[in-house]
Design a protein around this motif. Structure first.
Motif, PDB file in Angstrom:
ATOM      1  N   CYS A 209     119.868  -3.763  59.190  1.00 43.04           N
ATOM      2  CA  CYS A 209     119.022  -2.647  58.757  1.00 43.04           C
ATOM      3  C   CYS A 209     119.218  -1.440  59.668  1.00 43.04           C
ATOM      4  CB  CYS A 209     117.557  -3.087  58.756  1.00 43.04           C
ATOM      5  SG  CYS A 209     116.428  -1.908  58.004  1.00 43.04           S
ATOM      6  N   ALA A 210     119.385  -1.687  60.968  1.00 37.52           N
ATOM      7  CA  ALA A 210     119.596  -0.588  61.918  1.00 37.52           C
ATOM      8  C   ALA A 210     120.918   0.129  61.643  1.00 37.52           C
ATOM      9  CB  ALA A 210     119.574  -1.128  63.345  1.00 37.52           C
ATOM     10  N   VAL A 211     121.988  -0.643  61.398  1.00 35.72           N
ATOM     11  CA  VAL A 211     123.285  -0.041  61.057  1.00 35.72           C
ATOM     12  C   VAL A 211     123.161   0.804  59.787  1.00 35.72           C
ATOM     13  CG1 VAL A 211     125.645  -0.537  60.313  1.00 35.72           C
ATOM     14  CG2 VAL A 211     124.634  -1.816  62.207  1.00 35.72           C
ATOM     15  N   THR A 212     122.463   0.258  58.796  1.00 38.42           N
ATOM     16  CA  THR A 212     122.268   0.979  57.533  1.00 38.42           C
ATOM     17  C   THR A 212     121.462   2.249  57.738  1.00 38.42           C
ATOM     18  OG1 THR A 212     122.308  -1.140  56.359  1.00 38.42           O
ATOM     19  CG2 THR A 212     121.419   0.755  55.172  1.00 38.42           C
ATOM     20  N   TRP A 249     116.071  -4.735  49.062  1.00 35.98           N
ATOM     21  CA  TRP A 249     116.467  -5.962  49.750  1.00 35.98           C
ATOM     22  C   TRP A 249     115.863  -6.066  51.142  1.00 35.98           C
ATOM     23  CZ3 TRP A 249     118.359 -10.589  48.747  1.00 35.98           C
ATOM     24  CH2 TRP A 249     118.817 -11.361  49.834  1.00 35.98           C
ATOM     25  N   PHE A 250     116.051  -5.036  51.966  1.00 40.12           N
ATOM     26  CA  PHE A 250     115.592  -5.116  53.347  1.00 40.12           C
ATOM     27  C   PHE A 250     114.067  -5.093  53.442  1.00 40.12           C
ATOM     28  CE2 PHE A 250     119.952  -3.701  54.526  1.00 40.12           C
ATOM     29  CZ  PHE A 250     120.234  -4.743  55.388  1.00 40.12           C
ATOM     30  N   GLY A 251     113.408  -4.422  52.499  1.00 36.62           N
ATOM     31  CA  GLY A 251     111.948  -4.415  52.514  1.00 36.62           C
ATOM     32  C   GLY A 251     111.377  -5.815  52.399  1.00 36.62           C
ATOM     33  N   SER A 252     111.885  -6.593  51.453  1.00 39.59           N
ATOM     34  CA  SER A 252     111.402  -7.964  51.272  1.00 39.59           C
ATOM     35  C   SER A 252     111.913  -8.900  52.363  1.00 39.59           C
ATOM     36  CB  SER A 252     111.815  -8.484  49.895  1.00 39.59           C
ATOM     37  OG  SER A 252     113.212  -8.372  49.714  1.00 39.59           O
ATOM     38  N   ALA A 253     113.148  -8.700  52.825  1.00 36.74           N
ATOM     39  CA  ALA A 253     113.712  -9.576  53.860  1.00 36.74           C
ATOM     40  C   ALA A 253     112.965  -9.445  55.182  1.00 36.74           C
ATOM     41  CB  ALA A 253     115.195  -9.257  54.064  1.00 36.74           C
TER      42      ALA A 253
END
Length: 306
Positions: A209-212, A249-253
């Motif tokens: 998530c940080a890379v994104t 995706w990242f919100g739920s993960a």
């Protein structure tokens, strides 16, 4: 430990309720699974048969579509059987295998989404050097690294889970073998497994998530420097679909995994997991189709030929 009777199989609870409710939900799950497979196979076939889509962005998109097919296949068919009441039991070894597939494929998706964000960063922020920076060999290396690192990393976690003892009850409050459910059912010390889950979540989810996030900060700053409104729209259109998928995706993960297992609500996890394993893989083909001009143009040409 000598007095414990090791659980040989688990019973998946699924979504309790009246028969009509469970049957209706199984029909919905089956339809969504079929649409997910058809949509992602269509994207792979479209990219494969369309020459001007043979670029790094669509190569990573094919990897993502291939992954989504297997990610949803690892859990949804079993979930349908659980809902219908004719396949609620699962042997311990099969449960561990399903856990390995779901976590490995989910981790691979995190890495692939980060790689796709980096690809968009190079394309928008360094357009003149993009072809040399993102070569075909480098694309293959990034994709292989995403798959291998995820599967090798999760294998360590799943090995630790397989060493846990389960002495009853054996009812999992989920529609597949979830890591938090297994931790809750274990009758031995789970502190090492919980710590491994937490650190794996930090490495896989937070790092990706940080890379994104960093990639998109640079992308937005670069887009804002473009003087023409048309140029800004064109630049943003190349990454808007990916940004939508990343947010879902990242919100739920992050909600599911980036916190101690003791704080997790199994009922809430079940709801969020159904979103991640069923709804998100279904939405991805439509998001990339509706928000991407190249894909829409290729689709229109394909339909015109038919």
């Amino acid at each position: 430990m000598g007095n414990y009777t090791r659980v040989q199989e688990f019973i998946l609870l699924g979504f309790p309720g009246m028969w009509y409710f469970r049957f209706s939900l199984s029909v919905v799950f089956s339809l969504m699974y079929g649409l997910t497979v058809m949509g992602n196979v269509s994207i792979i076939a479209l990219v494969w048969t369309t020459t001007h889509l043979h670029t790094p962005m669509y190569y990573f998109l094919c990897n993502l579509s291939f992954l989504e097919i297997w990610y949803t296949t690892a859990s949804v068919p079993k979930a349908v059987g659980v809902l219908l009441g004719n396949s609620q039991t699962m042997p311990f070894i099969v449960c561990v295998l399903q856990l390995f597939l779901v976590l490995s494929l989910g981790s691979t998706e995190c890495f692939l989404l980060a790689v796709m964000a980096y690809d968009r960063y190079l394309a928008i922020c360094h357009p003149l050097h993009y072809s040399s920076l993102m070569s075909n060999i480098f694309c293959i290396q990034l994709a292989c690294a995403s798959w291998l690192s995820a599967f090798l990393g999760i294998s360590v976690l799943v090995f630790l889970v397989s060493r846990l003892s389960f002495c009853g009850p054996n009812i999992i409050n989920h529609f597949f073998c979830d890591i938090d459910s297994l931790i809750a059912l274990s009758c031995t010390d789970t502190s090492l497994v919980e710590l491994t889950v937490f650190f794996a979540s930090i490495i896989v989810v937070v790092a990706s998530c940080a890379v994104t996030l960093i990639s998109y900060i640079y992308i937005i700053l670069t887009i804002l420097k473009i003087r023409s409104a048309q140029g800004r729209r064109k630049a943003f259109s190349t990454c808007s679909a990916h940004l939508t998928v990343v947010t879902l995706w990242f919100g739920s993960a992050i909600f599911l995994y980036v916190k101690p297992s003791a704080l997790n609500s199994l009922d809430m996890n079940k709801f969020i997991n159904s979103f991640n394993t069923i709804i998100t893989p279904l939405l991805n083909p439509f998001i990339y189709t509706l928000r991407n001009k190249d894909v829409k143009r290729a689709l229109s040409k394909a339909f015109s030929k038919m």
